[in-house]
Design a protein around this motif. Sequence first.
Motif, PDB file in Angstrom:
ATOM      1  N   GLY A 165      39.664  26.615  31.306  1.00  0.00           N
ATOM      2  CA  GLY A 165      38.514  26.770  32.113  1.00  0.00           C
ATOM      3  C   GLY A 165      38.898  27.576  33.533  1.00  0.00           C
ATOM      4  N   HIS A 166      39.994  28.062  33.893  1.00  0.00           N
ATOM      5  CA  HIS A 166      40.372  28.689  34.813  1.00  0.00           C
ATOM      6  C   HIS A 166      40.534  30.288  34.645  1.00  0.00           C
ATOM      7  N   GLY A 167      40.496  31.166  35.541  1.00  0.00           N
ATOM      8  CA  GLY A 167      40.799  32.420  35.474  1.00  0.00           C
ATOM      9  C   GLY A 167      42.212  32.509  35.982  1.00  0.00           C
ATOM     10  N   LEU A 168      43.129  33.378  35.236  1.00  0.00           N
ATOM     11  CA  LEU A 168      44.449  33.862  35.804  1.00  0.00           C
ATOM     12  C   LEU A 168      44.436  35.453  35.744  1.00  0.00           C
ATOM     13  N   ASP A 169      44.883  35.917  36.809  1.00  0.00           N
ATOM     14  CA  ASP A 169      44.840  37.154  37.065  1.00  0.00           C
ATOM     15  C   ASP A 169      46.309  37.656  36.623  1.00  0.00           C
ATOM     16  N   LEU A 170      46.134  38.748  35.617  1.00  0.00           N
ATOM     17  CA  LEU A 170      47.617  39.232  35.124  1.00  0.00           C
ATOM     18  C   LEU A 170      47.848  40.671  35.889  1.00  0.00           C
ATOM     19  N   GLY A 171      46.770  41.181  36.722  1.00  0.00           N
ATOM     20  CA  GLY A 171      46.848  42.211  37.550  1.00  0.00           C
ATOM     21  C   GLY A 171      46.628  41.762  38.934  1.00  0.00           C
ATOM     22  N   CYS A 172      45.707  42.778  39.691  1.00  0.00           N
ATOM     23  CA  CYS A 172      45.479  42.277  41.029  1.00  0.00           C
ATOM     24  C   CYS A 172      44.851  40.987  41.267  1.00  0.00           C
ATOM     25  N   GLY A 173      45.264  40.183  42.137  1.00  0.00           N
ATOM     26  CA  GLY A 173      44.539  39.161  42.334  1.00  0.00           C
ATOM     27  C   GLY A 173      44.327  38.642  43.565  1.00  0.00           C
ATOM     28  N   TRP A 174      44.486  39.435  44.679  1.00  0.00           N
ATOM     29  CA  TRP A 174      44.226  39.197  46.227  1.00  0.00           C
ATOM     30  C   TRP A 174      43.084  40.388  46.443  1.00  0.00           C
ATOM     31  N   LEU A 175      42.119  40.076  47.167  1.00  0.00           N
ATOM     32  CA  LEU A 175      41.301  40.968  47.979  1.00  0.00           C
ATOM     33  C   LEU A 175      42.057  41.307  49.458  1.00  0.00           C
ATOM     34  N   HIS A 176      42.895  42.191  49.396  1.00  0.00           N
ATOM     35  CA  HIS A 176      43.710  42.522  50.758  1.00  0.00           C
ATOM     36  C   HIS A 176      42.701  43.107  51.627  1.00  0.00           C
ATOM     37  N   SER A 177      43.057  42.831  52.915  1.00  0.00           N
ATOM     38  CA  SER A 177      42.514  43.461  53.989  1.00  0.00           C
ATOM     39  C   SER A 177      41.051  42.934  53.746  1.00  0.00           C
ATOM     40  N   ALA A 178      40.836  41.716  53.436  1.00  0.00           N
ATOM     41  CA  ALA A 178      39.204  41.381  53.305  1.00  0.00           C
ATOM     42  C   ALA A 178      38.254  41.491  54.524  1.00  0.00           C
ATOM     43  N   ASP A 179      38.658  41.919  55.817  1.00  0.00           N
ATOM     44  CA  ASP A 179      37.636  41.854  56.847  1.00  0.00           C
ATOM     45  C   ASP A 179      37.355  43.387  56.686  1.00  0.00           C
ATOM     46  N   GLU A 180      37.891  44.452  55.890  1.00  0.00           N
ATOM     47  CA  GLU A 180      37.291  45.662  55.886  1.00  0.00           C
ATOM     48  C   GLU A 180      37.263  45.959  54.200  1.00  0.00           C
ATOM     49  N   ASN A 181      37.589  45.156  53.399  1.00  0.00           N
ATOM     50  CA  ASN A 181      37.592  45.536  52.013  1.00  0.00           C
ATOM     51  C   ASN A 181      35.910  45.574  51.324  1.00  0.00           C
ATOM     52  N   VAL A 182      35.706  46.671  50.799  1.00  0.00           N
ATOM     53  CA  VAL A 182      34.322  46.926  50.627  1.00  0.00           C
ATOM     54  C   VAL A 182      34.013  46.202  49.261  1.00  0.00           C
ATOM     55  N   LEU A 183      34.765  45.536  48.686  1.00  0.00           N
ATOM     56  CA  LEU A 183      34.503  44.500  47.381  1.00  0.00           C
ATOM     57  C   LEU A 183      33.906  43.437  47.824  1.00  0.00           C
ATOM     58  N   VAL A 184      34.454  42.760  48.833  1.00  0.00           N
ATOM     59  CA  VAL A 184      34.084  41.316  49.217  1.00  0.00           C
ATOM     60  C   VAL A 184      32.603  40.863  49.281  1.00  0.00           C
ATOM     61  N   GLN A 185      31.762  41.708  49.867  1.00  0.00           N
ATOM     62  CA  GLN A 185      30.179  41.510  49.878  1.00  0.00           C
ATOM     63  C   GLN A 185      29.718  41.578  48.635  1.00  0.00           C
ATOM     64  N   PRO A 186      29.949  42.627  47.906  1.00  0.00           N
ATOM     65  CA  PRO A 186      29.132  42.551  46.464  1.00  0.00           C
ATOM     66  C   PRO A 186      29.615  41.477  45.578  1.00  0.00           C
ATOM     67  N   ILE A 187      31.000  41.351  45.637  1.00  0.00           N
ATOM     68  CA  ILE A 187      31.555  40.421  44.511  1.00  0.00           C
ATOM     69  C   ILE A 187      30.859  38.786  45.001  1.00  0.00           C
ATOM     70  N   ALA A 188      30.750  38.639  46.373  1.00  0.00           N
ATOM     71  CA  ALA A 188      30.235  37.299  46.972  1.00  0.00           C
ATOM     72  C   ALA A 188      28.785  37.478  46.246  1.00  0.00           C
ATOM     73  N   GLU A 189      27.861  38.636  46.366  1.00  0.00           N
ATOM     74  CA  GLU A 189      26.518  38.757  46.143  1.00  0.00           C
ATOM     75  C   GLU A 189      26.309  38.277  44.695  1.00  0.00           C
ATOM     76  N   ALA A 190      27.420  38.747  43.868  1.00  0.00           N
ATOM     77  CA  ALA A 190      27.325  38.640  42.381  1.00  0.00           C
ATOM     78  C   ALA A 190      27.528  37.206  41.988  1.00  0.00           C
ATOM     79  N   GLY A 191      27.815  36.483  42.975  1.00  0.00           N
ATOM     80  CA  GLY A 191      27.995  35.116  42.484  1.00  0.00           C
ATOM     81  C   GLY A 191      29.316  34.309  42.192  1.00  0.00           C
ATOM     82  N   TRP A 192      30.455  35.266  42.404  1.00  0.00           N
ATOM     83  CA  TRP A 192      31.783  34.945  42.127  1.00  0.00           C
ATOM     84  C   TRP A 192      32.177  33.994  43.543  1.00  0.00           C
ATOM     85  N   THR A 193      33.200  33.018  43.287  1.00  0.00           N
ATOM     86  CA  THR A 193      33.572  31.983  44.228  1.00  0.00           C
ATOM     87  C   THR A 193      34.801  32.782  45.056  1.00  0.00           C
TER      88      THR A 193
END
Length: 425
Positions: free
Chosen positions: A56-84
């Motif tokens: 029931g959990h997700g394990l990342d075999l590749g990238c696993g961290w949103l680095h530089s999250a304070d300027e990472n362009v993917l943080v907001q759309p990932i959150a808006e898509a409903g991911w935790t």
Amino acid sequence: MTQPFRLPSSIDVAVIGAGAAGLSAARRLAAAGVSVVVLEARDRIGGRAHTVGWEGHGLDLGCGWLHSADENVLVQPIAEAGWTLDRTPPPWSSAAPVPDADPAERAAFAEAYEAFEARLDALASTGIDRPAADALEPGGDWNARLQAISSALNGASFERISLLDFARYSESSVNIRVKEGYGAAIAGFGADLPVKLGCAVETVDLGGPRAILRTSAGVVEAGAVILTVPTSVLTSGGLRITPEPADLLDAAGGLPLGLASKVHLALAGALDLPADGMLWGRSDCFEVGRHHLRPFGLPLIETYLGGDLAWGLERDGPDAMIDFAVEDLVAILGSSMRRHASAVSVSGWGSDPWSLGAYSYARVGHSGDRARLRTPVAGCLFVAGEATAERFYGTAHGAWMEGERAAVEAIVALGLDPRSSEIAV
């Protein structure tokens, strides 16, 4: 629309690769009203972002961290898509618990790392490229640990790394995770795109008025091509471009892929280990594992293996990787770990024919090759991916940004106004 569909015979833009760069490019092109198809050799989307399920959990075999999250362009759309999004400090941070760590040793290493970075910046200021290893303190007590960190950051030792390229990399101290898996979130962005899976591109012919792509699923004619395959795939001859773009291939050769591998071990017992803690193997050896204890508080250990160690273990197969991870933990925590730990998943990016490594590094003397790799070919082929991201190479968000950059270039090449297709990631 990742469900089966017929490969179009003619298209405005063909995107090769359905990783972060390819998905980003396709989204921007679709927003511009450009007809687009994404050609993906694998049977899944996401590229080197790949999440597998476990209880029931997700394990990342590749990238696993949103680095530089304070300027990472993917943080907001990932959150808006409903991911935790999880903001627990990463295991390499000063806030992470380290069982049985000597505070004095932790302070000494932190001081050594800061001194290394200062020497690196000083050498970079000369503008003369050299191995990043030149910034190590001669005979320094912590050099082996610093090299182990390079194996994780670059997938290769500092002797092979361009100092100027490494100094150009940008990362803030803000790093967050996606609880369901970063790879799952990236793949989610491709759910409504025209992606043709199991479609390996064999040749791209740029000799005529339109590009001709010969694939395992048929032939496609395109006005422009966005190429997002890893550099190692290009240099291996797995995809041929005619006429041969010598400068592009030379730049790709200056940006090989290093290797960072993961082993996930389930724990039966041993739950007294701290959640989101950290353990390294011995400090006087750089061929060691880095162990993330109980990520998200799960009964699990995520072991990272990098550089030559990872290449050698991958060649020997998954069992060799698992055995090394377990024995490295035994050396730290005792023989009981053989009873407690059992394999859940193992990555294999080095042996994967569609990646042939994890992420790029610049060879010494090749710090300018990321810019060279971005140079369009024949006015209709545009290259994008983590390898073309000068400040954010090796990251999914760097690849994403480069995919959008290449899409804008293709839109302009088609005679359209890119401003009419601006989207919020």
